[in-house]
Enzyme design. Sequence first.
Site, mmCIF file in Angstrom:
data_model
loop_
_atom_site.group_PDB
_atom_site.id
_atom_site.type_symbol
_atom_site.label_atom_id
_atom_site.label_comp_id
_atom_site.label_asym_id
_atom_site.label_seq_id
_atom_site.Cartn_x
_atom_site.Cartn_y
_atom_site.Cartn_z
ATOM 1 C CB SER A 146 31.085 -48.235 1.632
ATOM 2 O OG SER A 146 31.176 -46.928 2.356
ATOM 3 C CG ASP B 114 33.531 -41.923 -2.815
ATOM 4 O OD1 ASP B 114 32.649 -41.268 -1.848
ATOM 5 O OD2 ASP B 114 33.316 -43.220 -3.174
ATOM 6 C CG HIS C 118 30.031 -43.854 -1.341
ATOM 7 N ND1 HIS C 118 31.117 -43.877 -1.235
ATOM 8 C CD2 HIS C 118 29.328 -44.560 -0.614
ATOM 9 C CE1 HIS C 118 31.238 -45.031 -0.053
ATOM 10 N NE2 HIS C 118 30.184 -45.491 0.269
#
Length: 502
Positions: free
Chosen positions: A205, A430, A458
């Site tokens: 991320s 995602d 994710h």
Amino acid sequence: MAAAVVAASVLPAGAAAPAEGEVRVPVRYAHQRLDWRPCGDGSPLECAWMAVPRDWHHPDAGPDLTVAVSRHRATGPGGRRGVLMTAAGGPGASGLDRPAGLVKGEPGLSAAYDVVGFDQRGVGRSTRPVCQTDEEFRELFAHDFRDRSPAAVRGVLRRSRALARDCAARGGGLPPYLTTEQTVRDMDLFRALLGVRKISYYGPSYATMIGAYYATLFPRRVERMVLDSNVGWAGSWEEFETGQPKSFQRRFERDFLPWLAKYDAVYHYGRTAREAKARWEARRRALAEHPVTVGEALVGPNQLDNGTIRALYNAEEGFPALASALVALDSGDDARPDGRQAAEKLFGSYLSPAFLAEFFSVTCGDTAWNRDLDTWLERSARDSSALPLAGARELAFASVCAYWPSGPAPKVRVTGAGLPTTLMLASVHDPATHYEAAVKDHRALRGSRLVTVAGGDHGQFHDGNACVDGIVTTYLLTGRAPARDTTCPAVPLPAPEAASGK
């Protein structure tokens, strides 16, 4: 917390030379020794603290900051190959415990690497600012972001301006220096204090941006790098975040709602995705008129949005929890206890004032933002109508950055120059780090390999996908990356056992 550091008689490897990013490390930082001690609370990790300058570009201009660091020692010292550093997403999440999660179920990585992590400046057990109280923060989400009446819009702008003002006034002068570029210089000091000349890296991320910036400023310090679910570090934060309304809506309508309809016999929420969406929208309208209390949580329309957004990150954990929570909301006093618990947990908490202090410091400070409020009023009106799940909150988030004071952070342009092959992971649905940004990042990072997952979660590594896990572990243990970009199948969506709402 004061930094637990001790003067060292021998300079750590690489600490004496000027950094590749053209910032010299002052001796008082380079001569620290990390005083490792058990982290406590049953953690398998060791923790330490290091002192860093508030501003790496002017290290004598302000008080030092403290950065908390952690490690999991390699279990096979005979075959130890080096240090694997990891960081957390957000921006705003804690990375101190990440090494324990990374080695769990990975005996090869655990044996080969000292796995280390840290709470980046501004987060967790590191020096961090205080911008707002819990009560002030709750006010940010207390209304209905879809309400576009003049009074409601003025309220959104007033609360966003207050958050930006409070961070500037109460943040102890920290927010301008809570940037990705400053964080990666902390990372390189950490590397030097570990006594190694190169690190390998895994970041999910927002931590992909940390990794990409580190690799750009210190390419010769990188041995192997995995960037999982990439934020749009090839462009600006503004460009990346304005793509999120589309990706969250896509995940909601193409993955969750069809899944919910498929299990209508369990949840009774609609036999088609269209029916399920209509019922969700009806529930939201009802909450806008009459918020309900579930346990200690007051659930209004924004809380329904927030809980739904949270659930979309991971289907295995989030889809059944959201479905049960929705059933519980519809069931009212007749809801089963486990359904009410699911609703309270999912809809009762979202982010925190500490999280957003770091989040906005980074996202508003790393790259430039359009400060024309008329532009945001127009764009957010469109996105609130067409892509409402995350588009409704666009004005609140963007206007914080429009009001944020301009910071000193230099723009870092990622190219991949001087790097070994980098492994990138991304899934096509995602919701948080949209696939379009990952493709652009991949094109910017020369020599990278993109592993596309035909799913929507994710975070791809350790997500139950044997294809992805095999590629990543092989790469980290041997250096072998796929010869070209490749695709892995999606992890099957979960099948619920029974509804827990009523």
